[in-house]
Design a protein around this motif. Structure first.
Motif, PDB file in Angstrom:
ATOM      1  N   GLY A 194       0.807  -1.323  -0.051  1.00 27.75           N
ATOM      2  CA  GLY A 194      -0.023   0.032  -0.016  1.00 27.75           C
ATOM      3  C   GLY A 194       0.943   1.291  -0.028  1.00 27.75           C
ATOM      4  O   GLY A 194       0.709   2.193  -0.864  1.00 27.75           O
ATOM      5  N   VAL A 195       1.908   1.390   0.796  1.00 24.95           N
ATOM      6  CA  VAL A 195       2.748   2.479   1.044  1.00 24.95           C
ATOM      7  C   VAL A 195       3.490   2.589  -0.422  1.00 24.95           C
ATOM      8  O   VAL A 195       3.754   3.840  -0.884  1.00 24.95           O
ATOM      9  CB  VAL A 195       3.753   2.215   1.983  1.00 24.95           C
ATOM     10  N   ALA A 196       3.743   1.473  -0.969  1.00 24.68           N
ATOM     11  CA  ALA A 196       4.712   1.697  -2.169  1.00 24.68           C
ATOM     12  C   ALA A 196       3.829   2.062  -3.248  1.00 24.68           C
ATOM     13  O   ALA A 196       4.057   3.109  -4.021  1.00 24.68           O
ATOM     14  CB  ALA A 196       5.196   0.182  -2.680  1.00 24.68           C
ATOM     15  N   PHE A 197       2.668   1.507  -3.500  1.00 24.30           N
ATOM     16  CA  PHE A 197       1.823   2.126  -4.387  1.00 24.30           C
ATOM     17  C   PHE A 197       1.392   3.478  -4.592  1.00 24.30           C
ATOM     18  O   PHE A 197       1.302   4.320  -5.433  1.00 24.30           O
ATOM     19  CB  PHE A 197       0.495   1.268  -4.690  1.00 24.30           C
ATOM     20  N   MET A 198       1.091   3.866  -3.321  1.00 29.72           N
ATOM     21  CA  MET A 198       0.885   5.217  -2.821  1.00 29.72           C
ATOM     22  C   MET A 198       2.031   6.247  -3.270  1.00 29.72           C
ATOM     23  O   MET A 198       1.907   7.347  -3.444  1.00 29.72           O
ATOM     24  CB  MET A 198      -0.019   5.562  -1.694  1.00 29.72           C
ATOM     25  N   GLY A 199       3.285   5.854  -2.678  1.00 28.89           N
ATOM     26  CA  GLY A 199       4.450   6.715  -2.934  1.00 28.89           C
ATOM     27  C   GLY A 199       4.620   7.062  -4.511  1.00 28.89           C
ATOM     28  O   GLY A 199       4.893   8.138  -4.715  1.00 28.89           O
ATOM     29  N   VAL A 200       4.257   5.813  -5.278  1.00 25.51           N
ATOM     30  CA  VAL A 200       4.738   5.896  -6.782  1.00 25.51           C
ATOM     31  C   VAL A 200       3.617   6.947  -7.405  1.00 25.51           C
ATOM     32  O   VAL A 200       3.878   7.776  -8.137  1.00 25.51           O
ATOM     33  CB  VAL A 200       4.549   4.600  -7.530  1.00 25.51           C
ATOM     34  N   LEU A 201       2.442   6.676  -6.849  1.00 23.62           N
ATOM     35  CA  LEU A 201       1.462   7.692  -7.464  1.00 23.62           C
ATOM     36  C   LEU A 201       1.510   9.013  -6.836  1.00 23.62           C
ATOM     37  O   LEU A 201       1.422  10.163  -7.948  1.00 23.62           O
ATOM     38  CB  LEU A 201      -0.038   7.156  -6.796  1.00 23.62           C
ATOM     39  N   LEU A 202       1.917   9.374  -5.714  1.00 28.08           N
ATOM     40  CA  LEU A 202       2.295  10.473  -5.235  1.00 28.08           C
ATOM     41  C   LEU A 202       3.141  11.245  -6.254  1.00 28.08           C
ATOM     42  O   LEU A 202       3.093  12.571  -6.502  1.00 28.08           O
ATOM     43  CB  LEU A 202       2.574  10.703  -3.955  1.00 28.08           C
ATOM     44  N   TYR A 203       4.324  10.566  -6.232  1.00 27.93           N
ATOM     45  CA  TYR A 203       5.520  11.250  -6.916  1.00 27.93           C
ATOM     46  C   TYR A 203       5.166  11.515  -8.429  1.00 27.93           C
ATOM     47  O   TYR A 203       5.586  12.564  -8.991  1.00 27.93           O
ATOM     48  CB  TYR A 203       6.848  10.018  -6.988  1.00 27.93           C
ATOM     49  N   PHE A 204       4.601  10.454  -9.380  1.00 26.64           N
ATOM     50  CA  PHE A 204       4.244  10.915 -10.605  1.00 26.64           C
ATOM     51  C   PHE A 204       3.089  11.754 -10.770  1.00 26.64           C
ATOM     52  O   PHE A 204       3.131  12.645 -11.755  1.00 26.64           O
ATOM     53  CB  PHE A 204       3.844   9.517 -11.353  1.00 26.64           C
ATOM     54  N   SER A 205       2.288  11.953  -9.883  1.00 23.07           N
ATOM     55  CA  SER A 205       1.167  12.742 -10.052  1.00 23.07           C
ATOM     56  C   SER A 205       1.543  14.369  -9.288  1.00 23.07           C
ATOM     57  O   SER A 205       0.637  15.400  -9.817  1.00 23.07           O
ATOM     58  CB  SER A 205      -0.402  12.369  -9.282  1.00 23.07           C
ATOM     59  N   LEU A 206       2.266  14.351  -8.262  1.00 26.15           N
ATOM     60  CA  LEU A 206       2.476  15.720  -7.584  1.00 26.15           C
ATOM     61  C   LEU A 206       3.882  15.861  -7.439  1.00 26.15           C
ATOM     62  O   LEU A 206       4.324  17.106  -7.823  1.00 26.15           O
ATOM     63  CB  LEU A 206       1.956  15.571  -6.180  1.00 26.15           C
ATOM     64  N   GLY A 207       4.692  15.043  -7.273  1.00 26.65           N
ATOM     65  CA  GLY A 207       6.295  15.364  -7.263  1.00 26.65           C
ATOM     66  C   GLY A 207       6.946  15.970  -8.458  1.00 26.65           C
ATOM     67  O   GLY A 207       7.491  16.807  -8.238  1.00 26.65           O
ATOM     68  N   LEU A 208       6.584  15.231  -9.525  1.00 27.66           N
ATOM     69  CA  LEU A 208       7.041  15.774 -10.788  1.00 27.66           C
ATOM     70  C   LEU A 208       6.632  17.018 -11.126  1.00 27.66           C
ATOM     71  O   LEU A 208       7.494  17.869 -11.849  1.00 27.66           O
ATOM     72  CB  LEU A 208       6.817  14.920 -12.220  1.00 27.66           C
ATOM     73  N   GLU A 209       5.543  17.568 -10.673  1.00 22.94           N
ATOM     74  CA  GLU A 209       5.138  19.113 -10.892  1.00 22.94           C
ATOM     75  C   GLU A 209       5.271  19.803  -9.826  1.00 22.94           C
ATOM     76  O   GLU A 209       5.201  21.048 -10.080  1.00 22.94           O
ATOM     77  CB  GLU A 209       3.441  18.774 -11.200  1.00 22.94           C
ATOM     78  N   ASN A 210       6.300  19.219  -9.054  1.00 25.17           N
ATOM     79  CA  ASN A 210       6.683  20.485  -7.733  1.00 25.17           C
ATOM     80  C   ASN A 210       5.551  20.824  -7.110  1.00 25.17           C
ATOM     81  O   ASN A 210       5.188  21.791  -6.680  1.00 25.17           O
ATOM     82  CB  ASN A 210       7.599  21.435  -8.149  1.00 25.17           C
ATOM     83  N   LYS A 211       4.259  20.091  -6.883  1.00 33.08           N
ATOM     84  CA  LYS A 211       3.174  20.606  -6.249  1.00 33.08           C
ATOM     85  C   LYS A 211       3.250  19.953  -4.776  1.00 33.08           C
ATOM     86  O   LYS A 211       3.186  18.932  -4.579  1.00 33.08           O
ATOM     87  CB  LYS A 211       1.845  20.115  -6.739  1.00 33.08           C
ATOM     88  N   SER A 212       3.088  20.785  -3.915  1.00 30.91           N
ATOM     89  CA  SER A 212       3.294  20.592  -2.289  1.00 30.91           C
ATOM     90  C   SER A 212       2.397  21.534  -1.650  1.00 30.91           C
ATOM     91  O   SER A 212       1.886  22.522  -2.089  1.00 30.91           O
ATOM     92  CB  SER A 212       4.694  20.923  -2.012  1.00 30.91           C
ATOM     93  N   LEU A 213       2.163  21.022  -0.433  1.00 30.54           N
ATOM     94  CA  LEU A 213       1.475  21.861   0.523  1.00 30.54           C
ATOM     95  C   LEU A 213       2.190  22.479   1.626  1.00 30.54           C
ATOM     96  O   LEU A 213       3.554  22.136   1.731  1.00 30.54           O
ATOM     97  CB  LEU A 213       0.292  21.057   1.341  1.00 30.54           C
ATOM     98  N   THR A 214       2.062  23.823   1.861  1.00 25.20           N
ATOM     99  CA  THR A 214       2.851  24.535   2.912  1.00 25.20           C
ATOM    100  C   THR A 214       1.983  24.898   3.792  1.00 25.20           C
ATOM    101  O   THR A 214       1.096  25.857   3.842  1.00 25.20           O
ATOM    102  CB  THR A 214       3.350  25.803   2.254  1.00 25.20           C
TER     103      THR A 214
END
Length: 520
Positions: free
Chosen positions: A472-492
């Motif tokens: 579960g952690v692995a799948f969500m980690g990959v999803l977060l990276y390709f959907s948000l990490g590559l676009e540099n979208k983060s919460l502050t």
């Protein structure tokens, strides 16, 4: 020798492929539910509320106290009172806490108490050993005598060798107390491994060796006799080819590799000698002592001043052994699942080539695409790209290869007493106290209480739960990276600003100046 790590995969395969007739919840259904829960929850500590990775409440209460934050920080301190709600933090250092047997847990917990709550506080606050208060209590960085980060590039010449004049000018290298003590305790690990295996498993090794000639077989071996065995010449051919390529690198590219041809033979001999005892430890405890310290130490004594040679020797000596243990573990999985040995060998061979190629390509891509990767002082507080393992690997090449053990742990260095066998699991200090603390809590809950009082549930679901949480952690980690990490979208906001222990990395000695730290 049951290899606990393989039981997780066996349980998962059985859950996915076997039909069950029992009235209770099937293991496949349990796996799916746990997977969905793990996948959904990791969105919170993985993106929305990253502070949950290390809830260091002591730092929040004592926001202006350096000592309190050193004690309470789970990531950069002793982790007293710190907790985590992030499964990736629990399982990232010593893997899933649901796998290792209880006696292994108790051993690690005893070492944890000895090092973290007795040795380090006594050395740091009690005796100020080696001027420890000039440096952070927990850090893998290298420092000068006045607490500044050591300028490694300044002491390396254009041949990637030690510039003695520049080193003398900048002074000796100093380590944080945690880093120094981890190496000190690690020196004893390999000797303890050999002694333990000899005393507790020497008779069994002798009996198994002779039984192999008498034809005494267990039920798994009898069933595997239906398949053709792997011809010995497959192994010999693969060994010959890899040795030939390695010799070519050492002889014809020596300016880049730095390691002489005899270093390759020495490293291979060390890997050969230690593979059996370390495999036994792994097969019974799910913990693999590393040869990294002993290989670095040996090459640093014999061939100092050459960091690339030290890294290459470590790779051939330590990683060859580690890969051999992994190879045996995978074959044990095939043994349990009754997979033809030749198919296992071919899959291992092809998988190794593919994995090495993909890993190298991804590493190059990450280095080119992520700004300030592995430079934790330039990255945001919640950045996942701090590379703690790679940082320690780099620092180890400086300590053992570039500068050499004589100038660190010998008569020319600051830590000669650490040279005496004094444990740890023998690996470099890449983890943190939060991970070890939460591992102990999880281990005690699952491997003692549930195993003892809900044994039927434990036998049916424990390993399946471990696999589901990891997946579960692995799948969500990959999803977060390709959907948000590559676009540099983060919460502050406050919940994504690290663990809020900014003073945990501060020195406590009087007159030492460090960025962001009060001066005593």
């Amino acid at each position: 020798m049951w290899w606990p790590g393989t039981l997780v995969q066996v349980s998962l395969f059985r859950a996915l492929h076997e039909r069950e007739k029992q009235q209770s919840m099937s293991r496949a259904k349990f796996f799916l539910i746990a997977l969905i829960c793990s996948f959904s929850w990791y969105l919170v500590p993985g993106y929305l509320f990253t502070t949950l990775t290390s809830v260091s409440w002591v730092c929040w209460v004592f926001s202006k106290s350096v000592t309190a934050q050193q004690i309470g920080s789970g990531m950069r301190g002793l982790g007293l009172g710190a907790v985590t709600l992030d499964w990736s933090a629990v399982s990232s250092f010593l893997f899933s806490p649901l796998i290792s047997p209880f006696f292994s847990i108790v051993n690690i917990f005893a070492g944890y108490i000895l090092i973290v709550y007795i040795a380090i506080p006594t050395a740091y606050w009690g005796f100020d050993l080696y001027n420890a208060s000039r440096f952070p209590i927990f850090s893998s960085h290298l420092f000068t005598a006045v607490g500044k980060k050591y300028d490694i590039s300044a002491i390396v010449n254009d041949k990637f060798e030690l510039d003695q004049a520049k080193y003398t000018e900048q002074g000796r290298i100093h380590l944080s107390m945690f880093f120094a003590l981890t190496y000190g305790f690690g020196f004893a690990t390999i000797a303890a491994t050999l002694t333990h295996v000899l005393l507790f498993y020497g008779r069994e090794i002798y009996e198994r060796y002779h039984a192999s000639y008498r034809g005494k077989e267990d039920i798994h071996t009898k069933l595997m006799r239906r398949y053709k065995d792997i011809p010995s010449w497959w192994f010999y051919l693969l060994l010959g080819v890899t040795l030939a390529v390695s010799f070519v690198l050492c002889i014809f590219l020596n300016d880049q590799i730095q390691m002489p041809w005899w270093g390759l033979l020495f490293a291979g001999a060390m890997a050969f000698v230690f593979t059996l005892p370390i495999s036994i430890i792994t097969a019974t405890t799910n913990q693999t002592p590393g040869l990294n310290i002993i290989t670095e130490y040996a090459m640093g004594l014999i061939y100092p001043g050459r960091p690339i040679a030290n890294v290459c020797f470590k790779t051939y000596g330590y990683m060859s052994m580690a890969q051999a243990v992994s190879f045996l573990s995978d074959f044990k999985l095939g043994h349990y699942m009754k997979i033809p040995p030749r198919s296992m060998f071919l899959v291992q061979f092809i998988g190794t080539i593919l994995a090495a190629t993909v890993n190298l390509a991804v590493a190059v891509w990450l280095l080119d695409s992520i700004k300030n990767i592995c430079q934790d002082d330039l990255l945001p507080a919640d950045s996942p790209w701090t590379c703690p393992g790679d940082r320690v690997f780099f620092d180890a090449s400086v300590i053992w290869g570039l500068v050499g053990p004589k100038r660190i742990f010998g008569t020319l260095g600051n830590y000669p007493a650490m040279n005496c066998p004094t444990g740890s699991n023998g690996n470099d200090a890449t983890g943190n106290t939060l991970e070890l603390q939460c591992l102990d809590y999880s281990w005690n809950n699952f491997q003692f209480y549930i195993f003892r009082y809900r044994k039927q549930w434990w036998q049916r679901y424990n390993y399946v739960l471990s696999a589901a949480l990891d997946a579960g952690v692995a799948f969500m980690g990959v999803l977060l990276y390709f959907s948000l990490g590559l676009e540099n979208k983060s919460l502050t906001w406050w919940g994504t600003d690290g663990e809020h222990c900014p003073l945990a990395t501060c020195p406590t000695a009087k007159g030492i100046v460090a960025d962001g730290c009060p001066v005593n």
